[in-house]
Design a protein around this motif. Sequence first.
Motif: not given
Length: 329
Positions: A220, A252, A254, A223
């Motif tokens: 992550t 979220v 990544e 978030c």
Amino acid sequence: MNFHYHILINPAAGSGNAEKTAEKIIQLLDEGDYTYTPYYTEGPGDEKEIVDRLTNLLSPWSETCEKDHIDNSFHLLVVIGGDGTLHQVVNEFFALGLQLPVSYIPAGSGNDFARGIGLSREPEKAFEQITSALKPQPINVFHYEEKIREEQGVILNNVGIGLDALIVATTNASTSKKVLNKYHLGSASYALYLVKAIFTQKTFPILVELNGQTLSFERTFLCTTTNIPYFGGGIAIAPMADPKKETIDLVVVEKPNLLAILRFLIQLVRKKHTENKHYKHFTSSKIRIVSVVPQHGQADGEDMGERSFDMNFSTATQYIWYADKRTEK
Ligand SMILES: Nc1ncnc2c1ncn2[C@@H]1O[C@H](COP(=O)(O)OP(=O)(O)OP(=O)(O)O)[C@@H](O)[C@H]1O
């Protein structure tokens, strides 16, 4: 219905621009012969003390209250400040168990809540939206409960863990924010620290529970649990979020590598980021987020510090007194 406006002013919001906004509003109140009382905060946290003093005076709202206030005034709290000032006020209502309407003239550097609910960021127009409104609007906000530090409260805009929170922590501590705010470039200070944070923010694992599913994200970068589309002064991170919907949106992102994140940012500028394969979006009325590895956190632009989080979010309602020009034709 006659009003008595109780004006809570954070003169320091928007690096001092709120003081000028308050002067304009007071002039309009005088010219319009409105009844009002101003209250100025003198330092961080003063909002609580002002709200505590006013609790017995402020009027609760109900569909029938227009009749109840024919002979006596409706006492309405109007906040002049940034998102953080309004956050402090609404959280004091919550701490005291009060369901009171509140009104708001945005005068911070980001003003994302006003953007999100269709309240003008021009003080004169916002004033008109408030004084012309016959009733408050129910706005979906959300409640949070953080288990590790046993904290709880209400969120108007968003809670971020990771990149956006790191930006908030560094921007709020910076001196350049004050300089840029002076020239009405508050969003530019956010953009400046965004670039810095991209190189500083490390990836971290999180666990998410929603809609009966448990999801884990190992790398992550960002978030954000949000009620409105924006963070950072108009960046539409969650364009699908709507404070009139009884749900919470979770984004979220990544980060497999720096190149991928730079590609994501270019798409963000071009408003094409939702198509990015590293952009994950969820909607639910209840969300749990666990981040064991300490990260920066932000709540409505207020720094929560660097720590582990175990947060539960659920929907709630706050009445905001204004006429939503988007829905009232
Ligand atoms: N008189 C004051 N002097 C300094 N800080 C204050 C004062 N009154 C309130 N505060 C603190 O200021 C913070 C809120 O600032 P706010 O977010 O409203 O303005 P901002 O940071 O300029 O705007 P934005 O969040 O839109 O960038 C709160 O933590 C609040 O307690």
